[in-house]
Design a protein around this motif. Sequence first.
Motif, PDB file in Angstrom:
ATOM      1  N   SER A  56       0.993   8.470  -8.443  1.00 36.95           N
ATOM      2  CA  SER A  56       1.389   7.081  -8.509  1.00 36.95           C
ATOM      3  C   SER A  56       1.903   6.785  -9.897  1.00 36.95           C
ATOM      4  O   SER A  56       1.924   7.648 -10.765  1.00 36.95           O
ATOM      5  CB  SER A  56       0.183   6.197  -8.219  1.00 36.95           C
ATOM      6  OG  SER A  56      -0.706   6.237  -9.316  1.00 36.95           O
ATOM      7  N   GLU A  83      -7.020   3.893  -4.244  1.00 37.70           N
ATOM      8  CA  GLU A  83      -6.485   2.704  -4.916  1.00 37.70           C
ATOM      9  C   GLU A  83      -7.517   2.074  -5.839  1.00 37.70           C
ATOM     10  O   GLU A  83      -7.171   1.581  -6.919  1.00 37.70           O
ATOM     11  CB  GLU A  83      -6.008   1.675  -3.881  1.00 37.70           C
ATOM     12  CG  GLU A  83      -4.660   2.003  -3.260  1.00 37.70           C
ATOM     13  CD  GLU A  83      -3.535   2.047  -4.289  1.00 37.70           C
ATOM     14  OE1 GLU A  83      -3.418   1.091  -5.075  1.00 37.70           O
ATOM     15  OE2 GLU A  83      -2.784   3.036  -4.304  1.00 37.70           O
ATOM     16  N   LYS A  86      -7.718   4.192  -8.882  1.00 31.95           N
ATOM     17  CA  LYS A  86      -6.500   3.923  -9.656  1.00 31.95           C
ATOM     18  C   LYS A  86      -6.649   2.629 -10.456  1.00 31.95           C
ATOM     19  O   LYS A  86      -6.290   2.563 -11.638  1.00 31.95           O
ATOM     20  CB  LYS A  86      -5.306   3.839  -8.711  1.00 31.95           C
ATOM     21  CG  LYS A  86      -4.014   3.352  -9.352  1.00 31.95           C
ATOM     22  CD  LYS A  86      -2.939   3.200  -8.292  1.00 31.95           C
ATOM     23  CE  LYS A  86      -1.705   2.491  -8.827  1.00 31.95           C
ATOM     24  NZ  LYS A  86      -0.680   2.287  -7.778  1.00 31.95           N
TER      25      LYS A  86
END
Length: 320
Positions: A56, A83, A86
Amino acid sequence: MHKLIKLYNENRFVIIVIIIMIALGIIVLQTLNKLAGEERKAKLENIAKETNSSTSSQGTTISDANTSAITGEKVKNSMANTEIIKQFVKYCNEGQVENAYNMLTDDCKECIYPSLERFKTMYYDKVFKINRMYSLENWYVEGSSATYYIKYTEDVMASGNTQSKNNMSDYITVTKQQMTNCLNINSYVGAKTINKSQIQNGINIEIKKIHMYMDYTILDLKVRNLSSETIIVDTKENQETLYLYDLKGVKYTAFLNENSTEELKANKNMEIKISIKFNKRYNPTSRDLSGLVLKDVVANYEKYIEKTEDKKAIKFNISI
């Protein structure tokens, strides 16, 4: 002036050679600097290409394998899991320490980072003293929890340091807390509430929680002494008297050297709380724990150490 002209005329060849050599040296140095710059740029571009092919925008590399690196079982990378990791790293890289801290589970805070300041000092300042990229590898999936091996590397795109060896690693677990994904870090996997107890001779020993780490297990115990004498949970005279055991009878001994004698004592009509570490590594595929044995609970501890009475040891065996 005439002397300079005369000197030049007499040494014209040598002077011209020196000038040419200096000029060539400057050209060679500039060329080498240019080549080094292009090589450094190419390295950074290659890193960026490799990163962009599987990561990402935050420098995240997710393992493509759909099997656990440990168990070999099929697992599925959850977008929600990756996510939240992240976002945690993003907060840390941007210096938003409190936001990162608020993503931890209550158990993780209670056991390891009871304050924002402790989290900053013991984790953030050590791991995120530089900007970080990271990679994730599937490790375990158990129920609604997923544990990943996370490797932090220096963000070479930010620092330009292609030779950095400032890497660190951790185990990070995504788990549900009140229907919200939260994180356990620093190899802390999670906790299970037990609330199982046993009472003998006015001594009540209760297992409150089991805290699972990658390399060991910690039990939270509550001891209520309703007897008329001072007691001790274990005298530490024998390493084999306090242990966990599993369904096959395999024992996991306690690291009682990490507990002081005072921690293990309870005066009459007193309640104490103790956390004890055991050499039980976390593995969701291993046999379940079956119970806790305490063979050296001394009901007359003060008289025993004063040598006015023989030891009155009571054995507890508490099912989990």
